[in-house]
Design an enzyme around this catalytic site. Sequence first.
Site, PDB file in Angstrom:
ATOM      1  N   LYS A 126      53.300  48.415  36.263  1.00 53.66           N
ATOM      2  CA  LYS A 126      53.295  47.322  35.542  1.00 53.66           C
ATOM      3  C   LYS A 126      54.379  47.070  33.803  1.00 53.66           C
ATOM      4  O   LYS A 126      54.134  47.826  33.833  1.00 53.66           O
ATOM      5  CB  LYS A 126      51.675  47.370  35.168  1.00 53.66           C
ATOM      6  CG  LYS A 126      50.648  46.340  34.818  1.00 53.66           C
ATOM      7  CD  LYS A 126      49.939  46.157  36.184  1.00 53.66           C
ATOM      8  CE  LYS A 126      49.294  44.630  36.634  1.00 53.66           C
ATOM      9  NZ  LYS A 126      49.011  44.352  37.625  1.00 53.66           N
ATOM     10  N   ASP A 166      50.658  38.946  38.215  1.00 55.69           N
ATOM     11  CA  ASP A 166      49.096  38.834  38.159  1.00 55.69           C
ATOM     12  C   ASP A 166      48.940  37.715  36.725  1.00 55.69           C
ATOM     13  O   ASP A 166      49.198  36.360  36.808  1.00 55.69           O
ATOM     14  CB  ASP A 166      49.564  40.530  37.150  1.00 55.69           C
ATOM     15  CG  ASP A 166      47.762  41.003  36.577  1.00 55.69           C
ATOM     16  OD1 ASP A 166      47.288  41.048  37.523  1.00 55.69           O
ATOM     17  OD2 ASP A 166      47.228  40.725  35.525  1.00 55.69           O
TER      18      ASP A 166
HETATM   19  P1  NDP Z   1      45.670  33.581  36.844  1.00 61.03           P
HETATM   20  O1  NDP Z   1      45.889  34.303  35.631  1.00 61.03           O
HETATM   21  O2  NDP Z   1      45.939  32.991  38.622  1.00 61.03           O
HETATM   22  O3  NDP Z   1      44.029  33.729  36.598  1.00 61.03           O
HETATM   23  C1  NDP Z   1      42.859  34.488  35.740  1.00 61.03           C
HETATM   24  C2  NDP Z   1      42.085  33.733  35.439  1.00 61.03           C
HETATM   25  O4  NDP Z   1      40.667  34.627  34.711  1.00 61.03           O
HETATM   26  C3  NDP Z   1      42.010  32.345  34.468  1.00 61.03           C
HETATM   27  O5  NDP Z   1      40.615  32.082  35.278  1.00 61.03           O
HETATM   28  C4  NDP Z   1      41.605  32.951  33.033  1.00 61.03           C
HETATM   29  O6  NDP Z   1      40.984  31.945  32.277  1.00 61.03           O
HETATM   30  C5  NDP Z   1      40.515  33.853  33.606  1.00 61.03           C
HETATM   31  N1  NDP Z   1      41.098  35.024  32.430  1.00 61.03           N
HETATM   32  C6  NDP Z   1      41.813  35.959  32.197  1.00 61.03           C
HETATM   33  N2  NDP Z   1      41.997  36.637  30.894  1.00 61.03           N
HETATM   34  C7  NDP Z   1      40.793  36.066  30.914  1.00 61.03           C
HETATM   35  C8  NDP Z   1      39.942  37.011  28.940  1.00 61.03           C
HETATM   36  N3  NDP Z   1      40.280  37.525  28.509  1.00 61.03           N
HETATM   37  N4  NDP Z   1      38.464  36.213  29.868  1.00 61.03           N
HETATM   38  C9  NDP Z   1      38.098  35.476  29.787  1.00 61.03           C
HETATM   39  N5  NDP Z   1      38.999  35.363  31.214  1.00 61.03           N
HETATM   40  C10 NDP Z   1      39.548  35.358  31.124  1.00 61.03           C
HETATM   41  O7  NDP Z   1      45.490  36.102  37.196  1.00 61.03           O
HETATM   42  P2  NDP Z   1      44.961  35.904  38.610  1.00 61.03           P
HETATM   43  O8  NDP Z   1      43.757  35.668  39.553  1.00 61.03           O
HETATM   44  O9  NDP Z   1      45.746  36.179  39.068  1.00 61.03           O
HETATM   45  O10 NDP Z   1      44.205  37.711  37.886  1.00 61.03           O
HETATM   46  C11 NDP Z   1      42.501  37.541  38.364  1.00 61.03           C
HETATM   47  C12 NDP Z   1      42.495  39.179  38.553  1.00 61.03           C
HETATM   48  O11 NDP Z   1      43.112  39.953  38.836  1.00 61.03           O
HETATM   49  C13 NDP Z   1      43.157  39.833  37.054  1.00 61.03           C
HETATM   50  O12 NDP Z   1      42.650  40.704  36.251  1.00 61.03           O
HETATM   51  C14 NDP Z   1      44.565  40.897  37.887  1.00 61.03           C
HETATM   52  O13 NDP Z   1      44.593  41.806  37.627  1.00 61.03           O
HETATM   53  C15 NDP Z   1      43.729  40.796  39.320  1.00 61.03           C
HETATM   54  N6  NDP Z   1      44.687  40.932  40.174  1.00 61.03           N
HETATM   55  C16 NDP Z   1      45.574  39.422  40.661  1.00 61.03           C
HETATM   56  C17 NDP Z   1      46.361  40.594  41.369  1.00 61.03           C
HETATM   57  C18 NDP Z   1      47.363  39.743  42.624  1.00 61.03           C
HETATM   58  O14 NDP Z   1      47.474  39.229  43.084  1.00 61.03           O
HETATM   59  N7  NDP Z   1      47.256  38.319  41.227  1.00 61.03           N
HETATM   60  C19 NDP Z   1      45.964  41.216  42.776  1.00 61.03           C
HETATM   61  C20 NDP Z   1      45.127  42.089  41.915  1.00 61.03           C
HETATM   62  C21 NDP Z   1      44.453  42.091  41.064  1.00 61.03           C
HETATM   63  P3  NDP Z   1      42.044  31.511  31.254  1.00 61.03           P
HETATM   64  O15 NDP Z   1      42.396  30.700  32.165  1.00 61.03           O
HETATM   65  O16 NDP Z   1      40.780  30.818  30.389  1.00 61.03           O
HETATM   66  O17 NDP Z   1      42.816  32.264  30.653  1.00 61.03           O
HETATM   67  O1  2IT Z   2      47.052  43.957  40.214  1.00 63.01           O
HETATM   68  C1  2IT Z   2      48.132  44.025  41.181  1.00 63.01           C
HETATM   69  O2  2IT Z   2      47.525  44.615  42.429  1.00 63.01           O
HETATM   70  C2  2IT Z   2      48.908  42.751  41.229  1.00 63.01           C
HETATM   71  N1  2IT Z   2      48.874  41.673  40.250  1.00 63.01           N
HETATM   72  C3  2IT Z   2      49.649  42.578  42.251  1.00 63.01           C
HETATM   73  C4  2IT Z   2      50.336  43.317  42.464  1.00 63.01           C
HETATM   74  C5  2IT Z   2      51.962  43.286  43.484  1.00 63.01           C
HETATM   75  O3  2IT Z   2      53.066  43.683  42.914  1.00 63.01           O
HETATM   76  O4  2IT Z   2      52.019  42.271  44.254  1.00 63.01           O
END
Ligand code: NDP
Ligand code: 2IT
Length: 445
Positions: A126, A166
Amino acid sequence: MTNSIDEFMSLCREKTPGEKEFHQAVCEVVESLMPHIDKNPRYKKHKILERVIIPERTLMFRVPWLDDAGDIQINTGYRIEMNSALGPYKGGLRFHPSVNLSILKFLAFEQVFKNSLTTLPMGGGKGGSDFDPKGKSDNEVMKFCQSFMTELCRHIGPNTDVPAGDIGVGGREIGYLFGQYKRIRNEFAGILTGKALNWGGSLIRPEATGYGATYFAQEMLKTKKDSIKGKTVTVSGSGNVAQYTVEKVTQLGGKVVTLSDSSGMIYDPEGIDKKKLSYVMDLKNVKRGRIKEYAEEYNVVYEAGKRPWDIKCNLAFPSATQNEISKQDAQSLVDNGCFCVAEGANMPTVPEGVEVFSDEKILYGPSKAANAGGVAVSGLEMSQNSLRLSWTREEVDQRLQHIMKSIHETCLKYGKENNYVNYVKGANIGGFVKVADAMIDQGLI
Ligand code: NDP
Ligand code: 2IT
């Protein structure tokens, strides 16, 4: 046994002072694993637990860049190369002001076992930066990404380490990062996943985490002869994972009533249908606006500073960030009739909240199982890049569904307790054994 867990954790805390999110992630895994390790002395003999909590390599670097006003800005960049027993390091990059070593180490640690669960050949890593893309121009984001990749490019490669997105890293950032790698290294290679379709990306990768979490919930519900159809669903966040969770839940007949961002939440009792979701996608991915604007557009409730966990629902998909469900939130979800939680975000529930879910024996799919669909399709993107071919939407979606089912089966295999499935235990042991066995096979790594 408790003694050995306490002993292990106090040593871990002593060696890594202040890394509280990392300690939280390690503690949960160790609690699940210790009984299994006690029964399998070879893991103890080879000191696998002691080894897996130390990254194979930790990179920290300076990222200087010039903002639009011509002023110098400096951020810190990181890449944690946690474990390569099963394949190249694989895992996302997070750009968020809260990023620090502890948060990235927790994410890298979780990623190792998550990637193992996917059945694909990927190690865990990561990275990211304390850079905040919010309020920055495209030009500033590009300058930052170029500077970040100028250092990172010497550490990654298609067979070495393959980052992805992420929080704060989506298609735009992956494009700028890829472009800079190509310029410096003079090679067009699969060094990142989440690329755009016309230059090496995979169909379904943007959808994969949200779709995968929904498929995982579907598998959990099947064990109770139930389904998503007709269920009221709460989702937090409004980014990549949240958006595609809403899309798949809605397609399967569920009604999503909430979304949020770091400023507050919206509650739409009528449900976020296809049209409203495309408004959210435009608002968040193109205009880069706030979820509050949804409430103004559709005349629904917006609550500043709130998360959705007081809203009555059957199923919940936390999809924002770590520790977003407190003990009280968990209790209020259960009290309001929620009986299935699938974690789209990484470690969104505090340990005391997880305890509430397991005491109440609800269906609780922890992040490393429930959100593994994202990295799984990243693995499929790597396969397509190696083949120099691209698979159809149907083919990738079929493979994703198959992988989520097999992760669910692994959880059943290792997590069944009388007539209850402990998915935390199942995912932790199921993810661990493959990594541990590979480490033993490969000698002192
Ligand atoms: P994005 O940046 O697309 O969206 C993040 C969302 O979460 C936004 O709505 C953001 O609000 C909110 N957010 C972020 N930080 C905070 C915080 N500290 N408090 C409250 N709200 C918060 O990210 P993703 O959708 O990609 O990721 C969301 C989650 O999913 C994370 O935990 C990530 O690790 C996990 N994840 C993502 C994967 C991927 O493929 N993208 C895979 C597996 C897990 P704001 O815009 O106000 O910051
Ligand atoms: O938390 C996760 O699994 C991710 N943000 C996706 C990682 C990836 O390599 O696609």
